[in-house]
Design a protein around this motif. Sequence first.
Motif, PDB file in Angstrom:
ATOM      1  N   GLY A  57      -0.050  43.357  12.671  1.00 49.81           N
ATOM      2  CA  GLY A  57       0.689  42.583  13.655  1.00 49.81           C
ATOM      3  C   GLY A  57       1.462  43.454  14.617  1.00 49.81           C
ATOM      4  N   GLY A  58       1.861  44.647  14.173  1.00 50.88           N
ATOM      5  CA  GLY A  58       2.591  45.560  15.045  1.00 50.88           C
ATOM      6  C   GLY A  58       1.805  45.977  16.263  1.00 50.88           C
TER       7      GLY A  58
ATOM      8  N   SER B 131       2.713  43.772   9.734  1.00 50.14           N
ATOM      9  CA  SER B 131       2.194  43.229   8.484  1.00 50.14           C
ATOM     10  C   SER B 131       0.730  42.881   8.710  1.00 50.14           C
ATOM     11  CB  SER B 131       2.977  41.988   8.042  1.00 50.14           C
ATOM     12  OG  SER B 131       2.852  40.964   9.008  1.00 50.14           O
ATOM     13  N   PRO B 132      -0.050  42.787   7.634  1.00 45.37           N
ATOM     14  CA  PRO B 132      -1.464  42.454   7.808  1.00 45.37           C
ATOM     15  C   PRO B 132      -1.644  41.067   8.420  1.00 45.37           C
ATOM     16  CG  PRO B 132      -1.056  43.361   5.631  1.00 45.37           C
ATOM     17  CD  PRO B 132       0.285  43.088   6.229  1.00 45.37           C
ATOM     18  N   LEU B 133      -2.538  40.970   9.381  1.00 47.85           N
ATOM     19  CA  LEU B 133      -2.852  39.710  10.048  1.00 47.85           C
ATOM     20  C   LEU B 133      -4.371  39.554  10.029  1.00 47.85           C
ATOM     21  CD1 LEU B 133      -2.092  37.249  11.851  1.00 47.85           C
ATOM     22  CD2 LEU B 133      -2.203  38.800  13.813  1.00 47.85           C
TER      23      LEU B 133
ATOM     24  N   LEU C 132      -5.546  39.937  23.200  1.00 47.85           N
ATOM     25  CA  LEU C 132      -6.754  40.121  22.401  1.00 47.85           C
ATOM     26  C   LEU C 132      -7.719  41.083  23.092  1.00 47.85           C
ATOM     27  CD1 LEU C 132      -7.278  36.445  21.201  1.00 47.85           C
ATOM     28  CD2 LEU C 132      -6.826  38.422  19.725  1.00 47.85           C
ATOM     29  N   TRP C 133      -7.785  41.007  24.412  1.00 45.77           N
ATOM     30  CA  TRP C 133      -8.652  41.913  25.152  1.00 45.77           C
ATOM     31  C   TRP C 133      -8.096  43.340  25.151  1.00 45.77           C
ATOM     32  CZ3 TRP C 133     -13.128  43.305  26.538  1.00 45.77           C
ATOM     33  CH2 TRP C 133     -13.313  44.234  27.578  1.00 45.77           C
ATOM     34  N   MET C 134      -6.817  43.493  25.482  1.00 41.40           N
ATOM     35  CA  MET C 134      -6.241  44.825  25.608  1.00 41.40           C
ATOM     36  C   MET C 134      -6.165  45.550  24.263  1.00 41.40           C
ATOM     37  SD  MET C 134      -5.815  45.210  28.800  1.00 41.40           S
ATOM     38  CE  MET C 134      -4.889  46.754  28.767  1.00 41.40           C
ATOM     39  N   THR C 135      -5.951  44.811  23.185  1.00 37.26           N
ATOM     40  CA  THR C 135      -5.759  45.436  21.882  1.00 37.26           C
ATOM     41  C   THR C 135      -7.043  45.563  21.076  1.00 37.26           C
ATOM     42  OG1 THR C 135      -3.526  44.506  21.825  1.00 37.26           O
ATOM     43  CG2 THR C 135      -4.407  45.330  19.747  1.00 37.26           C
ATOM     44  N   LEU C 136      -7.891  44.552  21.144  1.00 36.04           N
ATOM     45  CA  LEU C 136      -9.100  44.531  20.315  1.00 36.04           C
ATOM     46  C   LEU C 136     -10.399  44.538  21.112  1.00 36.04           C
ATOM     47  CD1 LEU C 136      -8.120  41.861  17.622  1.00 36.04           C
ATOM     48  CD2 LEU C 136      -8.024  44.343  17.406  1.00 36.04           C
ATOM     49  N   ARG C 137     -10.284  44.439  22.432  1.00 38.51           N
ATOM     50  CA  ARG C 137     -11.458  44.267  23.286  1.00 38.51           C
ATOM     51  C   ARG C 137     -12.244  43.012  22.872  1.00 38.51           C
ATOM     52  NH1 ARG C 137      -9.158  46.632  26.768  1.00 38.51           N
ATOM     53  NH2 ARG C 137     -10.002  48.322  28.019  1.00 38.51           N
ATOM     54  N   VAL C 138     -11.515  41.965  22.543  1.00 34.65           N
ATOM     55  CA  VAL C 138     -12.070  40.661  22.215  1.00 34.65           C
ATOM     56  C   VAL C 138     -11.835  39.731  23.391  1.00 34.65           C
ATOM     57  CG1 VAL C 138     -11.615  38.591  20.826  1.00 34.65           C
ATOM     58  CG2 VAL C 138     -11.928  40.806  19.709  1.00 34.65           C
ATOM     59  N   VAL C 139     -12.893  39.102  23.869  1.00 33.70           N
ATOM     60  CA  VAL C 139     -12.794  38.168  24.989  1.00 33.70           C
ATOM     61  C   VAL C 139     -12.899  36.750  24.452  1.00 33.70           C
ATOM     62  CG1 VAL C 139     -13.821  37.379  27.148  1.00 33.70           C
ATOM     63  CG2 VAL C 139     -13.815  39.811  26.584  1.00 33.70           C
TER      64      VAL C 139
ATOM     65  N   LEU D 183       1.329  32.447  17.544  1.00 32.17           N
ATOM     66  CA  LEU D 183       1.944  33.582  16.860  1.00 32.17           C
ATOM     67  C   LEU D 183       2.528  34.576  17.863  1.00 32.17           C
ATOM     68  CD1 LEU D 183       2.120  34.184  13.809  1.00 32.17           C
ATOM     69  CD2 LEU D 183       0.138  35.681  14.096  1.00 32.17           C
ATOM     70  N   LEU D 184       1.756  34.906  18.885  1.00 31.01           N
ATOM     71  CA  LEU D 184       2.172  35.921  19.851  1.00 31.01           C
ATOM     72  C   LEU D 184       3.413  35.488  20.632  1.00 31.01           C
ATOM     73  CD1 LEU D 184       1.257  38.695  21.030  1.00 31.01           C
ATOM     74  CD2 LEU D 184       0.134  37.397  22.839  1.00 31.01           C
ATOM     75  N   SER D 185       3.492  34.209  20.966  1.00 30.22           N
ATOM     76  CA  SER D 185       4.610  33.698  21.763  1.00 30.22           C
ATOM     77  C   SER D 185       5.882  33.488  20.957  1.00 30.22           C
ATOM     78  CB  SER D 185       4.212  32.365  22.409  1.00 30.22           C
ATOM     79  OG  SER D 185       4.074  31.360  21.414  1.00 30.22           O
ATOM     80  N   GLY D 186       5.762  33.483  19.629  1.00 37.11           N
ATOM     81  CA  GLY D 186       6.901  33.187  18.781  1.00 37.11           C
ATOM     82  C   GLY D 186       7.079  31.707  18.520  1.00 37.11           C
ATOM     83  N   ALA D 187       6.179  30.876  19.043  1.00 32.99           N
ATOM     84  CA  ALA D 187       6.271  29.442  18.763  1.00 32.99           C
ATOM     85  C   ALA D 187       6.088  29.186  17.271  1.00 32.99           C
ATOM     86  CB  ALA D 187       5.220  28.672  19.568  1.00 32.99           C
ATOM     87  N   TYR D 188       5.293  30.024  16.621  1.00 36.56           N
ATOM     88  CA  TYR D 188       5.206  30.009  15.151  1.00 36.56           C
ATOM     89  C   TYR D 188       5.698  31.354  14.641  1.00 36.56           C
ATOM     90  CZ  TYR D 188       3.731  29.495  10.372  1.00 36.56           C
ATOM     91  OH  TYR D 188       3.744  29.396   8.995  1.00 36.56           O
ATOM     92  N   ARG D 189       6.712  31.318  13.782  1.00 41.03           N
ATOM     93  CA  ARG D 189       7.277  32.541  13.217  1.00 41.03           C
ATOM     94  C   ARG D 189       6.980  32.587  11.720  1.00 41.03           C
ATOM     95  NH1 ARG D 189      10.423  35.151  16.821  1.00 41.03           N
ATOM     96  NH2 ARG D 189      11.176  33.969  18.640  1.00 41.03           N
ATOM     97  N   ALA D 190       6.202  33.572  11.344  1.00 38.12           N
ATOM     98  CA  ALA D 190       5.846  33.712   9.933  1.00 38.12           C
ATOM     99  C   ALA D 190       7.023  34.259   9.139  1.00 38.12           C
ATOM    100  CB  ALA D 190       4.645  34.644   9.797  1.00 38.12           C
TER     101      ALA D 190
END
Length: 318
Positions: free
Chosen positions: A34-35, A42-44, A269-276, A288-295
């Motif tokens: 996640g970092g 943490s593992p995601l 997702l694109w910049m970090t994993l090259r996933v489109v 998750l990324l926006s903080g709307a859901y906080r684990a």
Amino acid sequence: MSDISTAVTRQQIAATYELIRPYVRRTPMITVDGGDFGLPSSPLRLKLEFMQHGGSFKARGAFANLLTRDVPEAGVVAASGGNHGVAVALAAQRLGLRAAIFVPSIASPSKIDLIKRFGAEIHVGGDRYADALAASERHVAESGALPIHAFDQPETMLGQGSVGLEVERDADDIDTLLVAVGGGGLIGGIAAWYEGRVKVVPVESDGAPTLRDALAAGHPVDAPAGGVAADSLAPRQIGARVFPIVQRFAAAEVIIVSDDDIRAAQRALWMTLRVVTEPGGAAAFAALLSGAYRAGPSERVAVLVCGANTTAVNFKSC
């Protein structure tokens, strides 16, 4: 109506998976930190379902319908924001069946192109999914073809539920799975698979809060049908058959994300994993990324990345 949750069960999902398995791809699940995304380290887990045939999870439900129902000589008909139409066209081509697909004008050109490529008869008209659905119903009445509903059909949910089966086999230690919601066939099938053993969290665009509004009313109601993910997450209502399953087995709180949140998730997702991904495919990660859901500190989270039919990538200038 009988209790639909008795028609969409773990046992039936497992049996359906065995039937469709020769025709669908077992998509990978990866673990990232996640970092890497500016989240707590943490593992995601990410389920890469956008790598499915046709570019989305919809192929599972399409094959489930065509392999378990009697298809007349007139073939099948589907209304879709795009991905379901792609999946039905693909499944019909593989099985040697005729298909007519109805999509609204907001459907992505990439999805329209795929439907044509798979040999289906395509009709484009109306502004939203509900318009395409009405047109498809008229076609069914005139032709006698078999309608394949995008989400509110037991066979569709049984096929989509196989995503949950694969996630459990690959990551049986997760506590939480975030899932994007449109009409609800995907989360309905997944929630039925887990039966409350994992927290299945619905994520919706603020432009199309179909499940949130239904939960507030106690039954499916008309909701707005807009936003950047409108071609995949914006039916007029959550499915009537879907709703009791989600009420029973999914988390009670719907996480709402904005168009900006979704676009930021696509970029990350694109910049970090090259996933489109397409907007709808990134919506769960946006929560998750926006903080709307906080684990929680020790919560083991997985995210379903469910679709990638987009025009964002263009290799013509490469």
